[in-house]
Design an enzyme around this catalytic site. Structure first.
Site, PDB file in Angstrom:
ATOM      1  N   GLN A 103       0.845  -1.196   0.000  1.00 33.43           N
ATOM      2  CA  GLN A 103       0.000   0.000   0.000  1.00 33.43           C
ATOM      3  C   GLN A 103       0.880   1.245   0.000  1.00 33.43           C
ATOM      4  O   GLN A 103       0.390   2.352  -0.121  1.00 33.43           O
ATOM      5  CB  GLN A 103      -0.885   0.017   1.251  1.00 33.43           C
ATOM      6  N   ASN A 104       2.189   1.040   0.167  1.00 35.84           N
ATOM      7  CA  ASN A 104       3.082   2.187   0.331  1.00 35.84           C
ATOM      8  C   ASN A 104       3.415   2.834  -1.002  1.00 35.84           C
ATOM      9  O   ASN A 104       3.557   2.155  -2.019  1.00 35.84           O
ATOM     10  CB  ASN A 104       4.370   1.754   1.030  1.00 35.84           C
ATOM     11  N   HIS A 121      -1.475   1.696  -4.141  1.00 33.12           N
ATOM     12  CA  HIS A 121      -1.873   3.104  -3.998  1.00 33.12           C
ATOM     13  C   HIS A 121      -0.975   4.064  -4.772  1.00 33.12           C
ATOM     14  O   HIS A 121      -0.975   5.261  -4.497  1.00 33.12           O
ATOM     15  CB  HIS A 121      -1.920   3.489  -2.501  1.00 33.12           C
ATOM     16  N   THR A 191       0.476  -2.896   8.633  1.00 34.95           N
ATOM     17  CA  THR A 191      -0.701  -2.151   8.178  1.00 34.95           C
ATOM     18  C   THR A 191      -1.794  -2.224   9.234  1.00 34.95           C
ATOM     19  O   THR A 191      -1.959  -3.256   9.888  1.00 34.95           O
ATOM     20  CB  THR A 191      -1.237  -2.659   6.820  1.00 34.95           C
ATOM     21  N   GLU A 218       1.174  -3.813  17.126  1.00 32.42           N
ATOM     22  CA  GLU A 218      -0.164  -3.577  17.695  1.00 32.42           C
ATOM     23  C   GLU A 218      -1.170  -4.546  17.079  1.00 32.42           C
ATOM     24  O   GLU A 218      -0.989  -5.001  15.951  1.00 32.42           O
ATOM     25  CB  GLU A 218      -0.643  -2.154  17.353  1.00 32.42           C
TER      26      GLU A 218
END
Ligand code: BJW
Length: 254
Positions: A103-104, A121, A191, A218
């Site tokens: 996505q980077n 993207h 992500t 996370e």
């Protein structure tokens, strides 16, 4: 303890995997010093990144949006890929088939040597004419003028990236969806797994019976569905997996 067991199990799965897909997000470049999107450091001036990455923001003020991109380009140009990026690049030659879906837009994977990449993207080092749609590569930092104008027709240029509410390139998302549904294992690295349609790719892999491994310090909305959650930084965990899989054992005494 259970994390070590997870790591061992992931390594075991990867040993027999033939078609591996890695889906990456901005967290993989965090250790290179590039801010993530939704982290506290994602603020620029007083703007939130997700408020500037929109066609509405660009229509309101192309100059403001280009100033933000110019700042990000300068920042990215001054940073380097890390061991995590390099491991993913090396894996193109280690597995029968390895595809990187990112996505980077920062170009770090290419700089680390990855070639087989689907950039969902777009890419911050490309710009597009808002009139003619012509795409050109531009590596200038800083940019001048801001906003940049098309050298052919004089119209406004825009970053060749995908903003909220815009469709992804059809061919790119089609290939990413097919590969996700065909892989033996998917790694989901760095992500928050909230932005669609990228966030659905791991679900396609799961639907097709492939294990999904999340690497992230996370928890995310994907965590409850992932087969394995490796809690930590991409730059630590990817090299650990790589050396367990591909390290050549030294002979005794050498
Ligand atoms: C680490 C780490 C370390 C930190 N190691 N990890 C409601 C429901 C469903 C969908 C929608 C909805 N409302 C609107 C939508 C659609 C929308 C969407 O998904 N919105 C959601 C937010 C709700 N999607 C779209 O609009 C997409 N287009 C679309 O749907 O088109 C439909 C259409 C069809 C036909 C015609 C018209 C339209 C387009 C989405 C484009 C996203 N673009 C951006 C900007 C790109 C350009 C730029 O960068 O300037 O892409 S937004 C931004 O988010 C960027 C990122 O690629 C993307 C994902 O962010 P990412 O990478 O996950 O970053 P963070 O910050 O969120 O997470 C970082 C993670 O890393 C965290 O988890 C950390 O813990 C972790 N981490 N250090 C490992 N060392």
């Amino acid at each position: 303890m259970s994390e070590n067991l997870d790591l061992a199990a992931v390594i075991q799965k990867l040993r027999s995997a033939r078609q591996v897909v890695a889906l990456t997000g901005s967290g993989i470049s965090a250790e290179s010093g590039i801010p993530t999107f939704r982290g506290a450091e994602g603020l620029w001036r007083t703007y939130r990144a997700q408020d500037l990455a929109t066609p509405e923001a660009f229509a309101r003020s192309p100059k403001l949006v280009w100033e933000w991109y110019d700042w990000r380009r300068g920042l990215m140009a001054a940073k380097n890929p890390h061991a995590g990026h390099r491991v993913l690049a090396a894996w193109e030659n280690r597995f029968s088939r390895f595809t990187l879906i990112t996505q980077n837009i920062d170009g770090m994977h290419r700089r680390a040597g990855s070639k087989n990449i689907l950039e969902l993207h777009g890419n911050i080092w490309r710009m597009r004419c808002t009139q003619e749609g012509t795409v050109t590569e531009n590596m200038d930092t800083p940019l001048s003028p801001i906003p940049p104008l098309c050298p052919d027709c004089g119209a406004l240029m825009r970053p060749h990236v995908v903003w909220f509410g815009e469709p992804l390139d059809r061919e790119v998302i089609h290939r990413a969806s097919l590969l996700s549904a065909q892989c033996d294992l998917m790694l989901v690295v760095g992500t928050s797994a909230v932005v669609q349609p990228a966030a659905s790719l791991p679900l396609s892999a799961l639907d097709a019976g492939a294990p999904v491994v999340e690497i992230n310090p996370e928890a995310t909305p994907l965590t409850p569905y992932a087969d394995f959650s490796l809690r930590g930084k991409a730059g630590d965990i990817l090299p650990q997996i790589d050396s367990a899989l591909f390290r050549v054992p030294r002979e005794n005494g050498s």
